[in-house]
Structure formats: C-alpha cells, structure tokens
Scaffold this motif. Structure first.
Motif, PDB file in Angstrom:
ATOM      1  N   ARG A 113      -1.924   6.811  -8.887  1.00  0.00           N
ATOM      2  CA  ARG A 113      -1.749   7.667  -7.712  1.00  0.00           C
ATOM      3  C   ARG A 113      -2.925   7.571  -6.737  1.00  0.00           C
ATOM      4  NH1 ARG A 113      -3.079  11.056 -11.929  1.00  0.00           N
ATOM      5  NH2 ARG A 113      -4.771  12.571 -11.589  1.00  0.00           N
ATOM      6  N   ARG A 114      -4.116   7.202  -7.223  1.00  0.00           N
ATOM      7  CA  ARG A 114      -5.287   7.098  -6.354  1.00  0.00           C
ATOM      8  C   ARG A 114      -5.587   5.673  -5.916  1.00  0.00           C
ATOM      9  NH1 ARG A 114      -9.570  11.171  -9.472  1.00  0.00           N
ATOM     10  NH2 ARG A 114      -8.295  13.092  -9.274  1.00  0.00           N
ATOM     11  N   THR A 115      -5.025   4.708  -6.584  1.00  0.00           N
ATOM     12  CA  THR A 115      -5.309   3.302  -6.261  1.00  0.00           C
ATOM     13  C   THR A 115      -4.122   2.577  -5.651  1.00  0.00           C
ATOM     14  OG1 THR A 115      -4.682   2.613  -8.516  1.00  0.00           O
ATOM     15  CG2 THR A 115      -6.999   3.175  -8.121  1.00  0.00           C
ATOM     16  N   ARG A 116      -2.982   3.232  -5.578  1.00  0.00           N
ATOM     17  CA  ARG A 116      -1.771   2.586  -5.077  1.00  0.00           C
ATOM     18  C   ARG A 116      -1.871   2.355  -3.571  1.00  0.00           C
ATOM     19  NH1 ARG A 116       1.318   6.484  -5.836  1.00  0.00           N
ATOM     20  NH2 ARG A 116       1.680   6.110  -8.058  1.00  0.00           N
ATOM     21  N   PRO A 117      -1.655   1.103  -3.098  1.00  0.00           N
ATOM     22  CA  PRO A 117      -1.691   0.852  -1.644  1.00  0.00           C
ATOM     23  C   PRO A 117      -0.537   1.547  -0.927  1.00  0.00           C
ATOM     24  CG  PRO A 117      -1.865  -1.190  -2.915  1.00  0.00           C
ATOM     25  CD  PRO A 117      -1.455  -0.125  -3.862  1.00  0.00           C
ATOM     26  N   SER A 118      -0.668   1.659   0.368  1.00  0.00           N
ATOM     27  CA  SER A 118       0.400   2.262   1.173  1.00  0.00           C
ATOM     28  C   SER A 118       1.599   1.324   1.233  1.00  0.00           C
ATOM     29  CB  SER A 118      -0.104   2.550   2.588  1.00  0.00           C
ATOM     30  OG  SER A 118      -1.206   3.444   2.560  1.00  0.00           O
ATOM     31  N   LEU A 119       2.772   1.929   1.222  1.00  0.00           N
ATOM     32  CA  LEU A 119       4.007   1.141   1.284  1.00  0.00           C
ATOM     33  C   LEU A 119       4.314   0.737   2.719  1.00  0.00           C
ATOM     34  CD1 LEU A 119       6.364   3.062  -1.168  1.00  0.00           C
ATOM     35  CD2 LEU A 119       5.536   0.720  -1.449  1.00  0.00           C
TER      36      LEU A 119
ATOM     37  N   ALA B 145       9.172 -15.155 -10.110  1.00  0.00           N
ATOM     38  CA  ALA B 145       8.594 -15.934  -9.016  1.00  0.00           C
ATOM     39  C   ALA B 145       8.319 -15.077  -7.782  1.00  0.00           C
ATOM     40  CB  ALA B 145       9.525 -17.092  -8.661  1.00  0.00           C
ATOM     41  N   LEU B 146       9.238 -14.178  -7.435  1.00  0.00           N
ATOM     42  CA  LEU B 146       9.066 -13.339  -6.252  1.00  0.00           C
ATOM     43  C   LEU B 146       8.051 -12.224  -6.490  1.00  0.00           C
ATOM     44  CD1 LEU B 146      12.797 -12.972  -5.104  1.00  0.00           C
ATOM     45  CD2 LEU B 146      11.026 -14.414  -4.085  1.00  0.00           C
ATOM     46  N   GLN B 147       7.888 -11.847  -7.742  1.00  0.00           N
ATOM     47  CA  GLN B 147       6.971 -10.764  -8.059  1.00  0.00           C
ATOM     48  C   GLN B 147       5.511 -11.168  -7.867  1.00  0.00           C
ATOM     49  OE1 GLN B 147       6.315  -9.330 -12.227  1.00  0.00           O
ATOM     50  NE2 GLN B 147       7.611  -7.636 -11.557  1.00  0.00           N
ATOM     51  N   ALA B 148       5.199 -12.445  -8.127  1.00  0.00           N
ATOM     52  CA  ALA B 148       3.804 -12.914  -8.071  1.00  0.00           C
ATOM     53  C   ALA B 148       3.170 -12.722  -6.691  1.00  0.00           C
ATOM     54  CB  ALA B 148       3.731 -14.374  -8.513  1.00  0.00           C
ATOM     55  N   PRO B 149       3.802 -13.182  -5.589  1.00  0.00           N
ATOM     56  CA  PRO B 149       3.173 -12.938  -4.274  1.00  0.00           C
ATOM     57  C   PRO B 149       3.156 -11.468  -3.879  1.00  0.00           C
ATOM     58  CG  PRO B 149       5.336 -13.961  -4.005  1.00  0.00           C
ATOM     59  CD  PRO B 149       5.002 -14.016  -5.468  1.00  0.00           C
ATOM     60  N   LEU B 150       4.126 -10.676  -4.357  1.00  0.00           N
ATOM     61  CA  LEU B 150       4.126  -9.251  -4.046  1.00  0.00           C
ATOM     62  C   LEU B 150       2.934  -8.561  -4.695  1.00  0.00           C
ATOM     63  CD1 LEU B 150       5.413  -6.671  -2.904  1.00  0.00           C
ATOM     64  CD2 LEU B 150       6.817  -6.553  -4.982  1.00  0.00           C
ATOM     65  N   LEU B 151       2.585  -8.954  -5.912  1.00  0.00           N
ATOM     66  CA  LEU B 151       1.465  -8.337  -6.605  1.00  0.00           C
ATOM     67  C   LEU B 151       0.130  -8.649  -5.946  1.00  0.00           C
ATOM     68  CD1 LEU B 151       2.562  -8.907 -10.313  1.00  0.00           C
ATOM     69  CD2 LEU B 151       2.354  -6.704  -9.136  1.00  0.00           C
ATOM     70  N   LYS B 152       0.073  -9.705  -5.157  1.00  0.00           N
ATOM     71  CA  LYS B 152      -1.167 -10.030  -4.450  1.00  0.00           C
ATOM     72  C   LYS B 152      -1.405  -9.088  -3.271  1.00  0.00           C
ATOM     73  CE  LYS B 152      -1.278 -14.933  -5.700  1.00  0.00           C
ATOM     74  NZ  LYS B 152      -1.279 -16.329  -5.199  1.00  0.00           N
ATOM     75  N   ILE B 153      -0.328  -8.679  -2.599  1.00  0.00           N
ATOM     76  CA  ILE B 153      -0.476  -7.777  -1.463  1.00  0.00           C
ATOM     77  C   ILE B 153      -0.284  -6.312  -1.874  1.00  0.00           C
ATOM     78  CG2 ILE B 153       0.272  -9.540   0.176  1.00  0.00           C
ATOM     79  CD1 ILE B 153       2.991  -8.185   0.268  1.00  0.00           C
ATOM     80  N   TYR B 154       0.296  -6.092  -3.043  1.00  0.00           N
ATOM     81  CA  TYR B 154       0.508  -4.731  -3.560  1.00  0.00           C
ATOM     82  C   TYR B 154       0.152  -4.729  -5.046  1.00  0.00           C
ATOM     83  CZ  TYR B 154       2.636  -0.090  -3.754  1.00  0.00           C
ATOM     84  OH  TYR B 154       2.852   1.267  -3.880  1.00  0.00           O
ATOM     85  N   PRO B 155      -1.144  -4.774  -5.371  1.00  0.00           N
ATOM     86  CA  PRO B 155      -1.599  -4.962  -6.762  1.00  0.00           C
ATOM     87  C   PRO B 155      -1.542  -3.700  -7.615  1.00  0.00           C
ATOM     88  CG  PRO B 155      -3.483  -4.752  -5.319  1.00  0.00           C
ATOM     89  CD  PRO B 155      -2.275  -4.700  -4.413  1.00  0.00           C
ATOM     90  N   ALA B 156      -0.379  -3.097  -7.660  1.00  0.00           N
ATOM     91  CA  ALA B 156      -0.161  -1.919  -8.502  1.00  0.00           C
ATOM     92  C   ALA B 156       1.015  -2.231  -9.416  1.00  0.00           C
ATOM     93  CB  ALA B 156       0.110  -0.681  -7.646  1.00  0.00           C
ATOM     94  N   SER B 157       0.743  -2.842 -10.559  1.00  0.00           N
ATOM     95  CA  SER B 157       1.798  -3.386 -11.411  1.00  0.00           C
ATOM     96  C   SER B 157       2.729  -2.299 -11.950  1.00  0.00           C
ATOM     97  CB  SER B 157       1.184  -4.171 -12.575  1.00  0.00           C
ATOM     98  OG  SER B 157       0.277  -3.366 -13.310  1.00  0.00           O
ATOM     99  N   SER B 158       2.191  -1.148 -12.313  1.00  0.00           N
ATOM    100  CA  SER B 158       3.039  -0.075 -12.835  1.00  0.00           C
ATOM    101  C   SER B 158       3.967   0.465 -11.755  1.00  0.00           C
ATOM    102  CB  SER B 158       2.173   1.059 -13.392  1.00  0.00           C
ATOM    103  OG  SER B 158       1.382   0.613 -14.464  1.00  0.00           O
ATOM    104  N   SER B 159       3.456   0.616 -10.550  1.00  0.00           N
ATOM    105  CA  SER B 159       4.282   1.114  -9.442  1.00  0.00           C
ATOM    106  C   SER B 159       5.350   0.101  -9.044  1.00  0.00           C
ATOM    107  CB  SER B 159       3.392   1.440  -8.241  1.00  0.00           C
ATOM    108  OG  SER B 159       2.473   2.458  -8.558  1.00  0.00           O
TER     109      SER B 159
END
Length: 358
Positions: free
Chosen positions: A61-67, A200-214
């Motif tokens: 909740r404190r480290t999650r980037p803005s959507l 495959a699509l998840q990998a680039p998303l995790l680079k710009i939104y590095p919150a794996s649980s979210s």
C-alpha cells in the motif's frame, strides 16, 4: 547469510510445478464427478481473489506506483488471457483428455514464450556468445526432455505395467469421443499459448509497475469478473452451483494453492528471473503429474519420465547459467559508457570485444 532472490525464485518455480501436478489430478477427479468447468473456475477465482487482494493491499500500500490507463488496460489483458482464458481452456482440455495429456502439452509453453519474448525484445540471443548458445541449447534440452517424457515410456520404474489407468482412459476417450478428444487437444494448445502470453506480457509491465502482488491481485480481479459473468450467462440450472464435499475440497485447494499461491509466486519470479526461466519450469509438470497420478490414481511411472526429467534439469541449468552470464555482460561497461561482450574465439576461449561505442 541471506539467500539471493534468484535462488528463491528457482525454488519457488519448482514448488509451483509440484502444486500444479497435484492440481491436475484433483481437478480431473472433480471434473469426472460432474462439476461444471465455469462453476469450478468461478469458485476458484473468487477464493484466490479473496486471498490476494488483502495481501497485496497490506504489503504494497505504501510502495505501489500510481495506476495509469495503460497499466489498467495491461492488467485487464493479463486477467483476460493469462487467467480467465488460460484456466478455462485448461479445464476444458483436461475434461476431454486426461491429466497425462494435459501435462504433456506444457512443453509448448517455453516454445511460445521464447518466440514472444524475442519478438518483444524482452530476451536477446547472441549466438556468438556462450550465453546465447547456453540459452538456445538449454531451451532445446527442456523441450526435448518434455517430449521424451510424453512420448517414450520404456520399462516401468514405479507401479504395475498391467494396470495403467491413464492408458485405459486415453484409449477409451480416443475411441468413443474422437471429436471431444480433438477439441480437448486444441483447448490445451490454446491454454499453453495464453499462459505464454501472460508470462511474456507481464515482464515489461513489471518494469514500469514493480508491484508483483498488486499485479497478480488486479489481474485476478479482472479475471474473476469475466468468469463470474460467463458462468451466470452460460448456466441456467442453479443446481450446478451446488458442490459435494470432495468438490469443495478440490475448489479450495485450487483457489488457495493452484491460483493464489502459484500465480503470486509466478509473478514474483518473473520479476526476478524473467519470463524465459519461468516458462522453462513448466515442462516439469508432466513428471509431478505422473508421480501424483501414481499415488492417487494408480498409474505407473516409466523410464521415459525419469530420462525426460533429467533432460529438463540439465536444460534449466544451462538456460539459467546463460541468463546470468548475459546479465553480467550487459552490466560490464567501460568508463565511457560503451558495452563490452565476450565472444567465442576459434580455440573456444572467451575473448572480450567492443560491441558498441559512442
């Protein structure tokens, strides 16, 4: 001494395949008892979302980037393809075939993922480097091992060759329901392609939104909406929603372990080691599926399963080494910002050469 995240990721990915092996057998038993695939998926995803959403909120909740709208759309695509379509196609294919065939189709996942990541630029293959040779050779070893595991039996290692439930089921399905069998195979191929797209699509998303649980929780939120709406639209008999005690146990295990835990581990591992390694662990599923099918369904384990597993282990080690070598090369820059790489010389030794200058 702290354990590196890469080591944790490999243990996590191995655990995921163990869980999927158990899931193959449990879900097959549930489907055989008559539970509807849409109902099974709906209950499974609701349980998984109930586990994932609070966990993601409390831990990030404190480290999650803005959507952003782009991130929301990406999460919706992941939920639609990687969870909703992936799970539904798998259960349809499993219902029309068997756990052995469902797990034997998993070698298609690293092939699809390998092609997709190359097209997307997530993975790079430099065949003039030992790292590139190791990646390609390891991928081929994994696929070859999985094909060997699926097609070659040989002598029995564990079990009784006179009684093989998988063979009996497979032959009866093939003989009596040829059309359903073919549909089941197509569904399993679609399942593998959807899972490859998810990784495959998840990998680039995790680079710009590095919150794996979210990312996992939000993807499941979209998938749950899709599957619940499909279930209500596709079912007219409310009795289909009533489950027996054994079916409830199967759904609970699938929701907590095969969905919530496994997908969270897959997403976190994808962030740590990348989509190539994640997909290459999928061919281990036939081995664990065979083991648990032997324990719970009475089928046999053959020499082909053992040899195939050895090929897969060697391939995984090769690709892992190649990826680690490739990452170390990518971070080896000179003071002027130029990148160096290690090429294979004629005598087989590693030579450092300049590959890009200013």
């Amino acid at each position: 001494m702290a354990v590196p995240d890469t080591v944790k990721a490999h243990f996590a990915l191995a655990l995921v395949q163990v869980n999927f092996g158990i899931y193959h057998v449990i879900s097959k038993v549930a489907l055989t008892s008559g539970v509807n695939q849409l109902v099974f998926c709906a209950y499974r995803d609701l349980i998984a979302l109930a586990m994932l959403a609070p966990f993601a909120y409390l831990t990030e909740r404190r480290t999650r980037p803005s959507l952003t709208w782009r991130t929301v759309f990406s999460l919706m695509v992941l939920g639609l393809l990687g969870i909703f379509a992936n799970q539904l196609l798998f259960l349809l294919g499993l219902g029309f075939t068997s756990p052995a065939y469902a797990s034997a189709m998993q070698p298609a996942i690293p092939v699809f993922t390998f092609i997709l990541t190359l097209c997307m630029g997530t993975e790079q293959i430099r065949l003039k480097q030992w790292s590139g040779v190791a990646k390609v050779g390891g991928t081929m070893a994994c696929v070859s091992g999985a094909v060997l595991l699926a097609l070659y039996k040989g002598p029995v290692v564990w079990g009784d060759d006179s009684f093989n439930m998988h063979n009996q089921n497979d032959h009866s399905l093939f003989a009596l329901h040829m059309n359903l069998w073919q549909i089941g195979i197509l569904c399993l191929i679609g399942n593998c392609f959807c899972f490859a797209l998810y990784v495959a699509l998840q990998a680039p998303l995790l680079k710009i939104y590095p919150a794996s649980s979210s990312v996992t929780a939000a993807s499941y939120a979209f998938a749950t909406v899709f599957i619940v709406l499909s279930a209500f639209a596709g079912l007219s008999d409310w009795n289909d929603w009533i489950l027996s005690s054994s079916e409830i146990m199967a759904v609970v295990f699938s929701g907590i372990v095969a969905s919530a835990l496994n997908y969270w581990l897959l997403t976190w591992s994808n962030k740590v080691v990348g989509p190539g390694i994640v997909s290459l662990y999928m061919p281990i599923q036939p081995l664990f599926s065979s083991i648990f099918s032997r324990i719970f369904l009475g089928s046999s384990i053959y020499v082909g399963s053992v040899l195939g597993a050895l090929f897969i282990i060697v391939g995984l080690y090769s690709v892992t080494w190649g990826q680690m070598k490739s990452r170390s090369i990518d971070h080896y820059n000179d003071p002027m910002g130029r990148d160096f790489t290690d090429d294979i010389s004629a005598d087989g030794s590693l030579q450092t050469s300049l590959i890009k200058g200013n």
